[in-house]
Motif scaffolding. Structure first.
Motif, PDB file in Angstrom:
ATOM      1  N   LEU A  58     -17.205 -22.857  53.808  1.00  0.00           N
ATOM      2  CA  LEU A  58     -16.668 -22.798  52.304  1.00  0.00           C
ATOM      3  C   LEU A  58     -15.288 -23.021  52.424  1.00  0.00           C
ATOM      4  N   TYR A  59     -14.269 -22.496  53.458  1.00  0.00           N
ATOM      5  CA  TYR A  59     -13.029 -22.311  53.376  1.00  0.00           C
ATOM      6  C   TYR A  59     -12.458 -23.480  54.336  1.00  0.00           C
ATOM      7  N   THR A  60     -13.142 -24.338  54.827  1.00  0.00           N
ATOM      8  CA  THR A  60     -12.466 -25.278  55.851  1.00  0.00           C
ATOM      9  C   THR A  60     -11.817 -26.264  55.084  1.00  0.00           C
ATOM     10  N   HIS A  61     -12.050 -26.663  53.915  1.00  0.00           N
ATOM     11  CA  HIS A  61     -11.334 -27.737  53.162  1.00  0.00           C
ATOM     12  C   HIS A  61      -9.939 -27.053  52.623  1.00  0.00           C
ATOM     13  N   PRO A  62      -9.821 -25.637  52.158  1.00  0.00           N
ATOM     14  CA  PRO A  62      -8.415 -25.253  51.687  1.00  0.00           C
ATOM     15  C   PRO A  62      -7.791 -24.667  52.666  1.00  0.00           C
ATOM     16  N   LEU A 118      -3.778 -26.020  53.549  1.00  0.00           N
ATOM     17  CA  LEU A 118      -2.870 -25.190  54.083  1.00  0.00           C
ATOM     18  C   LEU A 118      -2.113 -25.418  55.477  1.00  0.00           C
ATOM     19  N   LEU A 119      -2.962 -25.810  56.281  1.00  0.00           N
ATOM     20  CA  LEU A 119      -2.633 -26.461  57.663  1.00  0.00           C
ATOM     21  C   LEU A 119      -1.431 -27.573  57.495  1.00  0.00           C
ATOM     22  N   PHE A 120      -2.128 -28.672  57.041  1.00  0.00           N
ATOM     23  CA  PHE A 120      -1.648 -29.919  57.208  1.00  0.00           C
ATOM     24  C   PHE A 120      -0.761 -30.538  55.731  1.00  0.00           C
ATOM     25  N   LEU A 121      -1.176 -29.765  54.762  1.00  0.00           N
ATOM     26  CA  LEU A 121      -0.386 -30.266  53.434  1.00  0.00           C
ATOM     27  C   LEU A 121       0.113 -29.124  52.855  1.00  0.00           C
ATOM     28  N   PRO A 122       1.100 -28.224  53.256  1.00  0.00           N
ATOM     29  CA  PRO A 122       1.542 -27.084  52.725  1.00  0.00           C
ATOM     30  C   PRO A 122       2.197 -27.549  51.590  1.00  0.00           C
ATOM     31  N   ARG A 170       4.861 -23.618  47.735  1.00  0.00           N
ATOM     32  CA  ARG A 170       4.683 -24.103  49.222  1.00  0.00           C
ATOM     33  C   ARG A 170       4.185 -22.639  49.825  1.00  0.00           C
ATOM     34  N   CYS A 171       3.283 -22.911  50.496  1.00  0.00           N
ATOM     35  CA  CYS A 171       2.733 -21.507  51.558  1.00  0.00           C
ATOM     36  C   CYS A 171       3.660 -21.765  52.556  1.00  0.00           C
ATOM     37  N   LYS A 172       4.486 -20.367  52.782  1.00  0.00           N
ATOM     38  CA  LYS A 172       5.454 -20.609  53.968  1.00  0.00           C
ATOM     39  C   LYS A 172       4.868 -19.576  55.230  1.00  0.00           C
ATOM     40  N   PHE A 173       3.936 -18.662  54.887  1.00  0.00           N
ATOM     41  CA  PHE A 173       3.465 -17.768  55.900  1.00  0.00           C
ATOM     42  C   PHE A 173       2.049 -17.939  55.748  1.00  0.00           C
ATOM     43  N   GLU A 187       1.346 -17.552  47.700  1.00  0.00           N
ATOM     44  CA  GLU A 187       0.784 -19.297  47.232  1.00  0.00           C
ATOM     45  C   GLU A 187      -0.132 -19.775  48.041  1.00  0.00           C
ATOM     46  N   GLY A 188      -0.596 -19.314  49.320  1.00  0.00           N
ATOM     47  CA  GLY A 188      -1.638 -19.822  50.037  1.00  0.00           C
ATOM     48  C   GLY A 188      -2.983 -18.931  49.622  1.00  0.00           C
ATOM     49  N   PHE A 189      -2.749 -17.430  49.393  1.00  0.00           N
ATOM     50  CA  PHE A 189      -3.785 -16.963  49.009  1.00  0.00           C
ATOM     51  C   PHE A 189      -4.580 -17.599  47.486  1.00  0.00           C
ATOM     52  N   ALA A 190      -3.590 -18.094  46.653  1.00  0.00           N
ATOM     53  CA  ALA A 190      -4.173 -18.813  45.357  1.00  0.00           C
ATOM     54  C   ALA A 190      -5.116 -19.991  45.720  1.00  0.00           C
ATOM     55  N   GLU A 191      -4.988 -20.321  46.724  1.00  0.00           N
ATOM     56  CA  GLU A 191      -5.925 -21.661  47.287  1.00  0.00           C
ATOM     57  C   GLU A 191      -7.268 -21.354  47.676  1.00  0.00           C
TER      58      GLU A 191
END
Length: 336
Positions: A22-26, A30-34, A42-45, A62-66
């Motif tokens: 379920l989380y592979t896509h988000p 985050l890994l390759f399209l920050p 932008r996810c910085k951490f 920012e990342g958590f929102a994804e």
């Protein structure tokens, strides 16, 4: 020495293995399209660690929102602030220096009942504290460190209030819980990568993180030596990449892209906890980092949602186990 409170506000999460799909896509985003667009936050951490039990994610707001909520996602209640230690004249302490900051940061915070998480990377060591504990952290460490808080990318000095009203003195509480330790057979590498070459290993990295899974093998309950375990840690923090993987997994990657120290040192793991540790207990990191500091043994330290992990030089694993066993025996004697 300087203590820097970084701008990141981090959430700590656990993704159950059955729900990883379920989380592979988000996570790939985050890994390759920050940065999805010029206007998008932008996810910085970002730090993702695979363990036998689950996947631990440490990610900024920012990342958590994804990440969509689901039954497979556990989120620690607290928001965590990130700190790093540096000298007055140089960059942050190198990763193997976690034991060097044990006495000056981790141990005093444990004495003041502040719970911490640790995340060692190839470049530096990060100390995470709950946002609600920040005032106690500043009060506890202000005599030892010049403290700065980053605001808009610039360090701003933190002025400690002279009054100690409202701040408890360090005191001896109940003896800390003695957690069992195990040492899996894996031999680990600590590596970095030029972010510009990340796309070159994207296919391999996605396969290792999300699709190449082996069932964890259980260790004998009375044995410190467990079988090899699945463990892989990837961090992308402020543009710097850090990877921890076992030597067998490393063979899947192009050797000319992954960078390590000139010595090419391999590391063994000490895994702390016989059952999930939780976030409220104080002094877990200090129980491990303190004795290693006293013995002048360098280590990387990676906290996860359920357990803690210390990586120590391979040729010193026997000494480390002996040091920690003596420490545990001493704690048991104090509590009896």
């Amino acid at each position: 020495m300087e203590l820097h409170i970084l701008e990141h506000r981090v959430r700590v999460l656990s993704i159950a293995r059955p729900g990883l799909w379920l989380y592979t896509h988000p996570l790939i985003k985050l890994l390759f399209l920050p940065r999805r667009s010029r206007c998008a936050p932008r996810c910085k951490f970002f730090s993702l660690t695979e363990t036998p039990e689950d996947y631990t994610l440490m990610v900024d707001e920012e990342g958590f929102a994804e990440l969509p909520p689901s039954e497979f996602l556990q989120v620690a209640e607290a928001t965590w602030l990130v700190m790093s230690v540096s000298s007055h004249s140089g960059p942050a302490v190198q990763a193997a220096g976690v034991t060097k900051i044990a006495r000056s940061v981790i141990t005093p915070l444990a004495e003041h009942h502040v719970s911490v998480l640790m995340l060692s990377t190839y470049q530096t060591d990060f100390i995470l504290v709950r946002e609600q504990d920040l005032s106690v952290v500043i009060h506890t460490l202000a005599q030892e460190f010049d403290i700065y808080r980053e605001v808009g990318g610039e360090p701003v000095p933190v002025i400690r209030e002279d009054s100690s009203n409202g701040f408890p003195r360090a005191q001896h509480g109940p003896s800390p819980t003695v957690h069992p330790i195990q040492s899996p057979q894996n031999r680990f590498c600590v590596l970095t990568l030029d972010p510009e070459t990340l796309p070159s290993i994207a296919t391999i990295l996605i396969d290792v993180l999300f699709y190449s899974h082996s069932a964890p093998r259980e260790a004998a309950s009375d044995s410190l030596e467990s079988s090899s375990i699945p463990f892989f840690a990837f961090s992308l923090i402020e543009g710097y990449i850090s990877i921890v993987m076992d030597a067998e997994t490393q063979k899947k990657f192009p050797s000319d892209l992954l960078l390590t120290s000139s010595s090419g040192e391999l590391w063994r793991m000490v895994r702390i906890g016989g059952h999930p540790l939780g976030f409220d207990e104080c002094g877990i990191v200090a129980q491990i980092a303190g004795p290693l500091a006293a013995a002048d043994i360098s280590a990387y330290y990676i906290s996860t949602f359920n357990f803690d992990h210390a990586l120590v030089p391979e040729d010193g694993i026997s000494s480390v186990i002996e040091v920690l066993q003596r420490r545990q025996e001493g704690l048991v004697s104090e509590g009896s």
